[in-house]
Write a protein that holds these residues in place. Structure first.
Motif, PDB file in Angstrom:
ATOM      1  N   THR A  77       9.537   8.997  18.440  1.00  0.00           N
ATOM      2  CA  THR A  77       8.773   7.986  17.704  1.00  0.00           C
ATOM      3  C   THR A  77       8.296   8.457  16.339  1.00  0.00           C
ATOM      4  OG1 THR A  77       6.787   8.749  18.838  1.00  0.00           O
ATOM      5  CG2 THR A  77       7.951   6.901  19.820  1.00  0.00           C
ATOM      6  N   LYS A  78       8.417   9.747  16.053  1.00  0.00           N
ATOM      7  CA  LYS A  78       7.901  10.273  14.789  1.00  0.00           C
ATOM      8  C   LYS A  78       9.037  10.630  13.834  1.00  0.00           C
ATOM      9  CE  LYS A  78       4.171  10.701  17.548  1.00  0.00           C
ATOM     10  NZ  LYS A  78       4.155  10.387  18.983  1.00  0.00           N
ATOM     11  N   SER A  79       9.592  11.805  13.996  1.00  0.00           N
ATOM     12  CA  SER A  79      10.575  12.295  13.027  1.00  0.00           C
ATOM     13  C   SER A  79      11.902  11.547  13.061  1.00  0.00           C
ATOM     14  CB  SER A  79      10.828  13.788  13.264  1.00  0.00           C
ATOM     15  OG  SER A  79       9.660  14.539  13.033  1.00  0.00           O
ATOM     16  N   THR A 105      -4.448   4.602   5.032  1.00  0.00           N
ATOM     17  CA  THR A 105      -4.530   5.799   5.863  1.00  0.00           C
ATOM     18  C   THR A 105      -5.341   5.466   7.110  1.00  0.00           C
ATOM     19  OG1 THR A 105      -5.085   8.159   5.872  1.00  0.00           O
ATOM     20  CG2 THR A 105      -6.582   6.680   4.702  1.00  0.00           C
ATOM     21  N   VAL A 106      -5.631   6.465   7.932  1.00  0.00           N
ATOM     22  CA  VAL A 106      -6.219   6.219   9.248  1.00  0.00           C
ATOM     23  C   VAL A 106      -7.569   6.911   9.359  1.00  0.00           C
ATOM     24  CG1 VAL A 106      -5.922   6.557  11.737  1.00  0.00           C
ATOM     25  CG2 VAL A 106      -3.943   6.019  10.305  1.00  0.00           C
ATOM     26  N   GLY A 107      -8.574   6.187   9.835  1.00  0.00           N
ATOM     27  CA  GLY A 107      -9.876   6.765  10.146  1.00  0.00           C
ATOM     28  C   GLY A 107      -9.987   6.997  11.640  1.00  0.00           C
ATOM     29  N   VAL A 108     -10.505   8.145  12.024  1.00  0.00           N
ATOM     30  CA  VAL A 108     -10.578   8.520  13.441  1.00  0.00           C
ATOM     31  C   VAL A 108     -11.978   9.010  13.765  1.00  0.00           C
ATOM     32  CG1 VAL A 108      -9.515   9.847  15.297  1.00  0.00           C
ATOM     33  CG2 VAL A 108      -8.180   9.300  13.253  1.00  0.00           C
ATOM     34  N   GLY A 109     -12.520   8.538  14.879  1.00  0.00           N
ATOM     35  CA  GLY A 109     -13.838   8.980  15.325  1.00  0.00           C
ATOM     36  C   GLY A 109     -13.906   9.044  16.831  1.00  0.00           C
ATOM     37  N   PHE A 110     -15.118   9.224  17.344  1.00  0.00           N
ATOM     38  CA  PHE A 110     -15.346   9.272  18.783  1.00  0.00           C
ATOM     39  C   PHE A 110     -14.852   7.978  19.434  1.00  0.00           C
ATOM     40  CE2 PHE A 110     -18.068   8.454  22.466  1.00  0.00           C
ATOM     41  CZ  PHE A 110     -17.930   9.641  23.164  1.00  0.00           C
ATOM     42  N   PRO A 111     -14.158   8.019  20.588  1.00  0.00           N
ATOM     43  CA  PRO A 111     -13.938   9.169  21.473  1.00  0.00           C
ATOM     44  C   PRO A 111     -12.648   9.947  21.216  1.00  0.00           C
ATOM     45  CG  PRO A 111     -13.255   7.172  22.587  1.00  0.00           C
ATOM     46  CD  PRO A 111     -13.764   6.749  21.236  1.00  0.00           C
ATOM     47  N   ALA A 112     -11.882   9.574  20.179  1.00  0.00           N
ATOM     48  CA  ALA A 112     -10.644  10.302  19.894  1.00  0.00           C
ATOM     49  C   ALA A 112     -10.922  11.696  19.341  1.00  0.00           C
ATOM     50  CB  ALA A 112      -9.777   9.512  18.913  1.00  0.00           C
ATOM     51  N   THR A 113     -12.117  11.883  18.759  1.00  0.00           N
ATOM     52  CA  THR A 113     -12.533  13.186  18.241  1.00  0.00           C
ATOM     53  C   THR A 113     -13.899  13.525  18.828  1.00  0.00           C
ATOM     54  OG1 THR A 113     -13.764  12.324  16.346  1.00  0.00           O
ATOM     55  CG2 THR A 113     -11.377  12.609  16.061  1.00  0.00           C
ATOM     56  N   PHE A 165       0.841  -1.189   0.000  1.00  0.00           N
ATOM     57  CA  PHE A 165       0.000   0.000   0.000  1.00  0.00           C
ATOM     58  C   PHE A 165       0.881   1.245   0.000  1.00  0.00           C
ATOM     59  CE2 PHE A 165      -2.810  -3.215   1.449  1.00  0.00           C
ATOM     60  CZ  PHE A 165      -4.115  -2.774   1.324  1.00  0.00           C
ATOM     61  N   LEU A 166       0.382   2.324  -0.597  1.00  0.00           N
ATOM     62  CA  LEU A 166       0.995   3.632  -0.378  1.00  0.00           C
ATOM     63  C   LEU A 166       0.663   4.049   1.050  1.00  0.00           C
ATOM     64  CD1 LEU A 166       0.344   5.622  -3.679  1.00  0.00           C
ATOM     65  CD2 LEU A 166       2.556   5.127  -2.638  1.00  0.00           C
ATOM     66  N   ASN A 167       1.668   4.500   1.791  1.00  0.00           N
ATOM     67  CA  ASN A 167       1.520   4.694   3.231  1.00  0.00           C
ATOM     68  C   ASN A 167       1.242   6.152   3.576  1.00  0.00           C
ATOM     69  OD1 ASN A 167       1.609   4.496   5.986  1.00  0.00           O
ATOM     70  ND2 ASN A 167       3.829   4.237   6.118  1.00  0.00           N
ATOM     71  N   LEU A 168       0.018   6.434   3.961  1.00  0.00           N
ATOM     72  CA  LEU A 168      -0.377   7.767   4.411  1.00  0.00           C
ATOM     73  C   LEU A 168      -0.830   7.731   5.870  1.00  0.00           C
ATOM     74  CD1 LEU A 168      -0.447  10.324   2.469  1.00  0.00           C
ATOM     75  CD2 LEU A 168      -0.418   8.139   1.279  1.00  0.00           C
ATOM     76  N   GLY A 169      -0.361   6.734   6.628  1.00  0.00           N
ATOM     77  CA  GLY A 169      -0.835   6.583   7.996  1.00  0.00           C
ATOM     78  C   GLY A 169       0.239   6.529   9.059  1.00  0.00           C
ATOM     79  N   SER A 170       1.525   6.504   8.683  1.00  0.00           N
ATOM     80  CA  SER A 170       2.599   6.367   9.672  1.00  0.00           C
ATOM     81  C   SER A 170       3.198   7.725  10.026  1.00  0.00           C
ATOM     82  CB  SER A 170       3.704   5.451   9.137  1.00  0.00           C
ATOM     83  OG  SER A 170       3.201   4.146   8.932  1.00  0.00           O
ATOM     84  N   CYS A 183      -1.041  11.352   7.194  1.00  0.00           N
ATOM     85  CA  CYS A 183       0.236  11.771   7.767  1.00  0.00           C
ATOM     86  C   CYS A 183       1.256  11.909   6.642  1.00  0.00           C
ATOM     87  CB  CYS A 183       0.733  10.763   8.805  1.00  0.00           C
ATOM     88  SG  CYS A 183      -0.257  10.744  10.310  1.00  0.00           S
ATOM     89  N   MET A 184       1.802  13.102   6.492  1.00  0.00           N
ATOM     90  CA  MET A 184       2.780  13.345   5.435  1.00  0.00           C
ATOM     91  C   MET A 184       4.161  12.834   5.841  1.00  0.00           C
ATOM     92  SD  MET A 184       1.407  14.748   2.768  1.00  0.00           S
ATOM     93  CE  MET A 184       0.195  13.455   3.042  1.00  0.00           C
ATOM     94  N   SER A 185       4.984  12.538   4.846  1.00  0.00           N
ATOM     95  CA  SER A 185       6.323  12.019   5.105  1.00  0.00           C
ATOM     96  C   SER A 185       7.265  12.457   3.994  1.00  0.00           C
ATOM     97  CB  SER A 185       6.294  10.491   5.185  1.00  0.00           C
ATOM     98  OG  SER A 185       7.607   9.952   5.242  1.00  0.00           O
ATOM     99  N   ALA A 186       8.524  12.666   4.366  1.00  0.00           N
ATOM    100  CA  ALA A 186       9.556  12.955   3.371  1.00  0.00           C
ATOM    101  C   ALA A 186       9.865  11.722   2.532  1.00  0.00           C
ATOM    102  CB  ALA A 186      10.821  13.452   4.066  1.00  0.00           C
ATOM    103  N   ALA A 187       9.372  10.552   2.942  1.00  0.00           N
ATOM    104  CA  ALA A 187       9.583   9.321   2.175  1.00  0.00           C
ATOM    105  C   ALA A 187       8.657   9.238   0.967  1.00  0.00           C
ATOM    106  CB  ALA A 187       9.367   8.102   3.070  1.00  0.00           C
ATOM    107  N   LEU A 188       7.646  10.121   0.897  1.00  0.00           N
ATOM    108  CA  LEU A 188       6.702  10.121  -0.211  1.00  0.00           C
ATOM    109  C   LEU A 188       7.182  11.061  -1.312  1.00  0.00           C
ATOM    110  CD1 LEU A 188       3.447  10.330   1.925  1.00  0.00           C
ATOM    111  CD2 LEU A 188       4.064   8.404   0.461  1.00  0.00           C
TER     112      LEU A 188
END
Length: 521
Positions: free
Chosen positions: A344-346, A459-467, A136-141, A477-482
């Motif tokens: 854990t991110k950059s 990619t990632v779907g987000v709903g209640f209770p996180a929102t 998959f093309l990764n838009l979630g990490s 999530c954007m990345s310099a790897a893309l």
């Protein structure tokens, strides 16, 4: 404690001197405007009706039918272990999109990601993991700068570290768990942030949850942004302090609460507060917004309160030098009392840090539960951070770090502008690598993710209770790897998904000119 967390010297000459020493890079002016377009009235009604319809159907099913799985067995005489409403919500709302979550990743979280295939035979109650995988093309990490890779300098350095120090240490920092790499990393982190000292921990979540109770006491007041991360909220609760929530990024509401509580004091003792803390984040992980740091610093100085900034998502991913929100606004690090961040991110690794003046860090080394009792960071994890941070700082591989920072910034601005041009409502700041696209209805979260999966885009779907209840979203999530070509592929698919699901909610005029891609190099 008041002598431990001393305010830094904040005279104008010191700040001016700091700014003069900063390396100069070409970077866009920081953008203080953020997008929070109001939810259309019709969509509000439909999202509300859709949510309550699912809950009502869940209640009816719960009363009439007993599911064959996800129930407690062989517990006669015991009360239910789980809250009934939460159980209904998880079974009949969350389960509807459960096939989009908890996937097994079998490869690197780079521009492409390999995911294990799976199948369900009972309508998402359970899954059977298959032996086959799909790319998959990764838009979630959170791999913002693309350092999560198995080739190159970081990989080679880590292999050498494993051969020398092994995989783990097996002890806490205060016993037999301190390694030379920990000391090197702490020194490098302090230099990178422009502060006196830093202390590192093996887990990012625990960096907030276990260090805040060491600094904050029950006699303190904490003013917390309403969208602060769960680790911050847990840390505040464990401290026993009085906590008040201010409206997201609303400096007027924050100042009003400070003024009111300075006058009234502690509600139980009626005495003045021992300390007052402002706790905020650099980039908010669900909103994509950037903290209004200069204004909050001004309030901090005016009322002599302490400021704690969580830079989990902003460090490395924001600012002309990757120095986070302080770098973004060109603020002096000594204007923030406590800097927290994660690796854990950059940095393509794990763990977190607390940085500040030397007295504070020495105090935490002796009193933090994360330092005294938790497992110390493993050597290979520390080495990855040292290597990636050295690249970002320009100490190794010349301009590779700057190239990644610029490439990420270009990807972020290009992708956000393209989404808005489609008529989507996109939250947050145009410079934020967290890109939430609003779908509002909980039922559309699963439908949208499934459509993306058909085109092999993760990619990632987000709903209640996180929102909030009616603000479900898809988070890119954007990345310099893309690469630009990969982004264009994602955008082409997104336009198809937006048309099919019906996600053109924006009423703002769309740009008529062609959106150019600046490679940032």
């Amino acid at each position: 404690m008041n002598t431990v967390i001393n305010s830094f010297s904040k005279n104008e000459s010191e700040i001016h001197e700091f700014q003069q020493k900063r390396p100069k890079f070409i970077y866009a002016q920081c953008n203080t405007e953020e997008s929070y377009e109001r939810m259309p009235f019709y969509t509000t009604i439909m999202a509300t009706l859709g949510f309550y319809f699912l809950i009502i159907i869940g209640l009816v099913n719960h009363l009439i039918f007993t599911p064959k799985v996800a129930t407690e067995k062989n517990r006669d005489g015991y009360p239910p272990l789980y809250n009934k409403f939460e159980s209904i919500f998880l079974r009949y709302v969350f389960r509807r999109v459960k096939d989009c979550f908890n996937r097994v990743v079998c490869g690197l979280p780079g521009g492409l990601i390999e995911i294990r295939d799976r199948v369900t035979h009972d309508n998402n109650w359970s899954f059977e993991v298959l032996d086959t995988t799909s790319k998959f093309l990764n838009l979630g990490s959170y791999n913002y700068l693309g350092f999560a890779q198995n080739t190159g300098l970081c990989f080679d350095d880590t292999v050498r570290a494993i051969k020398r120090y092994g995989w783990t240490i097996g002890s806490s920092r205060q016993e037999l768990g301190t390694n030379p790499l920990h000391l090197e990393l702490e020194k490098l982190t302090a230099e990178f942030l422009g502060v006196d000292d830093a202390i590192v921990f093996g887990m990012g979540f625990a960096t907030n949850a276990l260090n805040l109770p060491a600094i904050i006491t029950p006699q303190c007041l904490v003013l917390s942004d309403e969208y602060n991360h769960a680790s911050v909220i847990l840390g505040i609760r464990l401290s026993g302090a009085i906590s008040m929530v201010y409206k997201h990024n609303d400096v007027e509401n924050l100042e009003e609460l400070i003024r009111k509580n300075i006058v009234t004091g502690h509600p139980k003792t009626k005495k003045p507060w021992e300390k007052i803390f402002i706790i905020t984040e650099g980039i908010f992980s669900m909103e994509g917004s950037i903290v209004k740091l200069p204004e909050i610093i001004a309030i901090k100085k005016k009322y002599k309160v302490y400021l704690y900034v969580d830079e989990a998502h902003s460090i490395g991913a924001l600012g002309p030098n990757g120095g986070g929100v302080l770098d973004y606004y060109k603020c002096c690090p000594k204007d923030v009392d406590i800097l927290m961040g994660t690796y854990t991110k950059s940095f393509g690794s794990a763990g977190g840090y607390i940085a500040g003046n030397k007295d504070l860090i020495d105090y935490l080394r002796k009193n933090s539960h994360a330092s005294c009792y938790a497992m110390s960071m493993s050597p290979p994890v520390a080495q990855i951070i040292i290597s990636s941070m050295s690249v970002i700082m320009g100490r190794r591989q010349c301009d590779e770090g700057q190239r990644r920072i610029n490439h990420l910034a270009s990807n972020v601005q290009y992708f956000r502008k393209k989404l808005k041009a489609m008529g989507c409502i996109v939250y947050g700041n145009d410079d934020s690598p967290v890109v939430p696209m609003l779908v509002y209805m909980i039922s559309k979260v699963g439908a949208t993710i499934r459509e993306f999966n058909k085109y092999n885009i993760a990619t990632v779907g987000v709903g209640f209770p996180a929102t909030p209840l009616l603000q479900s979203r898809i988070r890119f999530c954007m990345s310099a790897a893309l690469t630009k070509e990969q982004l264009d592929e994602v955008l082409e698919v997104t336009e198809k998904v937006v048309d099919k699901i019906g996600l053109r909610y924006s009423r703002k005029p769309r740009p008529t000119t062609h959106i150019l891609y600046d490679d940032g190099i």
